[in-house]
Enzyme design. Structure first.
Site, PDB file in Angstrom:
ATOM      1  N   HIS A  89       7.182   5.852   1.138  1.00  0.00           N
ATOM      2  CA  HIS A  89       7.954   4.667   0.727  1.00  0.00           C
ATOM      3  C   HIS A  89       8.859   5.005  -0.454  1.00  0.00           C
ATOM      4  CE1 HIS A  89       4.332   2.516   2.547  1.00  0.00           C
ATOM      5  NE2 HIS A  89       5.350   2.004   3.213  1.00  0.00           N
ATOM      6  N   HIS A 112       3.114   4.578  -0.631  1.00  0.00           N
ATOM      7  CA  HIS A 112       2.843   6.007  -0.833  1.00  0.00           C
ATOM      8  C   HIS A 112       4.180   6.720  -1.022  1.00  0.00           C
ATOM      9  CE1 HIS A 112       4.058   6.259   3.357  1.00  0.00           C
ATOM     10  NE2 HIS A 112       3.118   5.386   3.675  1.00  0.00           N
ATOM     11  N   ALA A 140       0.867  -1.193   0.000  1.00  0.00           N
ATOM     12  CA  ALA A 140       0.000   0.000   0.000  1.00  0.00           C
ATOM     13  C   ALA A 140       0.898   1.235   0.000  1.00  0.00           C
ATOM     14  CB  ALA A 140      -0.965  -0.008   1.188  1.00  0.00           C
TER      15      ALA A 140
END
Ligand code: PAF
Length: 280
Positions: free
Chosen positions: A37, A34, A32
């Site tokens: 990261h 974003h 997941a």
């Protein structure tokens, strides 16, 4: 970019890279992804020849089964942003691949895990310790990159690396925020639009607390102010707000000019648990 689901295939790829004297950076994630990261991927690319991003929702670090079930799993979308970001390899194992047998090792990080996340999420850092040490053994990176939003996780991983003698450089990287101050987190996507609108209340609280501390208010007074701040937004349930020594993570009664101080917070907003911190 290559995507690996098996440990053996990833090891073969990395063996080949090392035979060409290439350095390896590891960004461990639960997916997941974003921009926070991506900033870790970028840091790894700057310092290493090969960047590996692991994507694994590690069941043994969740103490709440609903939180595990709700954790977003978006492998295809994650790969679609990792490739243009210059990531070389994704390691996305199944639970069976990572844990062919139930792990029985137990980490105890002492005082570091008796507070905050460790106190409210029993077993969490044991699960983190097991998966991160396993990822380190599989990838054997030269450098690894972690977000400072998980301040306590960074402290625990540093402790584990010293205790187990991992010859890996640990690079914590600053928290990235949305334009309204909300710390980027994979969990943000589980917020409803009403919850998302008030989520920056956490960041606002941290700013108020920092200003008060810098004006010379005592930690106990600042903690009382934060409780007051959250009582104004009943959608939130404040779990903890702590003012701690940034290295030991133990609570402080006084701010000491010689030590870095961290303010750490965890709050539930609807079904989502959010954490944040300021270090200064
Ligand atoms: O910070 C995370 O996403 C996880 O705790 C980590 C480090 C990938 C271990 O599962």
């Amino acid at each position: 970019m290559q995507v690996f689901h098996s440990i053996a295939d990833l090891r073969l790829f990395l063996k080949n890279q090392r035979q060409q004297a290439k350095t390896v950076g590891l960004v461990p994630t639960m997916g997941a992804l974003h921009e926070g990261h991506l900033s870790l991927i970028e840091a790894s690319r700057e310092q290493n020849d090969v960047t590996v991003c692991s994507i694994f929702v590690n069941p043994i670090q969740f103490n709440n089964p609903d939180d595990l079930a709700r954790y977003p799993r978006t492998l295809d979308a994650d790969c679609a942003i990792l490739a243009p970001a210059g990531c070389d390899a994704v390691f996305a194992p199944s639970v069976e691949e990572m844990y062919p047998e139930k792990a029985s090792l137990k980490f105890d990080f002492g005082d570091l895990e008796r507070v905050m996340e460790g106190k409210f999420r029993p077993g969490h850092f044991n699960g983190v310790g097991i998966v991160v040490s396993k990822l380190f053994n599989i990838v054997q990176p030269d450098r690894t990159y972690f977000g400072q939003k998980d301040l306590q996780q960074v402290a625990v991983v540093r402790r584990m690396m010293i205790d187990l003698g991992f010859q890996i450089e640990l690079h914590p990287r600053p928290t990235l925020r949305e334009s309204d101050g909300l710390a980027m987190s994979s969990r943000n996507r589980n917020l409803t639009s009403d919850e998302r609108a008030i989520a920056p209340h956490i960041f606002e609280g941290l700013n108020l607390a920092k200003a008060q501390l810098l004006e010379g208010q005592k930690p106990t007074e600042v903690k009382a102010m934060i409780e007051q701040h959250f009582s104004k937004e009943p959608a939130f349930r404040l779990e903890y707000f702590e003012i701690v020594n940034a290295n030991t993570l133990q609570s402080v009664d006084e701010i000491q000019a010689t030590n870095q101080t961290a303010m750490c917070i965890a709050a539930h907003l609807g079904k989502v648990r959010l954490i944040d911190n300021f270090v200064f």
